[in-house]
Design an enzyme around this catalytic site. Sequence first.
Site, mmCIF file in Angstrom:
data_model
loop_
_atom_site.group_PDB
_atom_site.id
_atom_site.type_symbol
_atom_site.label_atom_id
_atom_site.label_comp_id
_atom_site.label_asym_id
_atom_site.label_seq_id
_atom_site.Cartn_x
_atom_site.Cartn_y
_atom_site.Cartn_z
ATOM 1 C CG MET A 32 -1.894 -1.010 1.263
ATOM 2 S SD MET A 32 -2.860 -0.932 2.728
ATOM 3 C CE MET A 32 -1.944 -1.847 3.833
ATOM 4 C CB VAL A 33 0.781 4.033 -2.226
ATOM 5 C CG1 VAL A 33 1.752 5.558 -2.509
ATOM 6 C CG2 VAL A 33 1.016 3.711 -3.525
ATOM 7 C CB CYS A 115 -0.564 0.044 -10.128
ATOM 8 S SG CYS A 115 -0.839 1.787 -9.861
ATOM 9 C CG HIS A 185 -7.494 -6.448 -7.403
ATOM 10 N ND1 HIS A 185 -7.669 -5.769 -6.264
ATOM 11 C CD2 HIS A 185 -8.598 -5.981 -8.122
ATOM 12 C CE1 HIS A 185 -8.677 -4.973 -6.092
ATOM 13 N NE2 HIS A 185 -9.447 -5.293 -7.358
ATOM 14 C CB ALA A 239 -5.234 -3.348 0.655
#
Length: 316
Positions: A32-33, A115, A185, A239
């Site tokens: 996670m950014v 992403c 995902h 997340a």
Amino acid sequence: MTGDIRETKGCQLKDPMDLFRSGQVVKICAPMVRYSKLAFRTLVRKYSCDLCYTPMIVAADFVRSAKARDSEFTTNKVGDHPLIVQFAAKEAQVLCDAARIVCPFADGIDLNCGCPQRWAISEGYGACLINKPELVKDMVRHVRSQIDNPKFSVSIKIRIHEDLKRTVDLCQKAEAAGVSWITVHGRSTEERHQPVHYDAIKIIKQSMSIPIVANGDIKTLKDAENVHHLTEADGIMVARGLLANPAMFAGHEETPLQCIQDWVDIALEHGTPFTCFHHHLMYMMERITSKQEKKVFNVLSSTSAVLDYLSDHYGV
């Protein structure tokens, strides 16, 4: 890399594949950014998280710039394993060079092929790679052939295509190149808040002989169990669910006060910047504070103000 990292000579590296061989569903903290940094990884590992990823790091910058290495990647000798470093890359040799730098300090790398952000796709990173199976295969094969440590894992994280045959083809090519596992995902690049296609993850799982990790909209341990049953996946990656409740994998319905206390202790010990320290608490306290309390807590602007608030209201 910082002092943190040079001290890791002789750090306790682990074989991440041992987790998948255990027969238990592997519980994973997603890249996670801004958020899945060392302090937060330390916290979730206290609460039954098996495997952690770093935030996504642009491999080219990481290889080129010592400053990027210092700011993007910190770990420690003992507790931060097994650890996967996630890279954004579009050239095999650049990914290899980045992998070689982190190899003494981490247990594997992951190539981001999921992403969906516009900047990433326009740079040739992230989800656009699911349309370049030969390139993905080449990148995996390169890292495999250039890293001597056979226990060092090479994984990829993907989104699905509208036409699932293309996703299965991508996964099979990656498997042939030696990928360790694949995280799926269950949405396409265009989908944001639509329901996750768990049925698609199951089809991918049934088409492969390597571990498959399911990702998308898992908020509680019950969700994780349901997704495991729906997909037969070998691991579950979370997340936002872990941001809201870092103790989720240990079976807590909402963030327990002890977990908030642990975060305060860990964050202060690691010298976590105030904004990050505060944001994590805002996420963690989302379900346990009233609207009125949020209004007050969310505008606090110093560590001491936050500590006073927690002490006064929660005895933390």
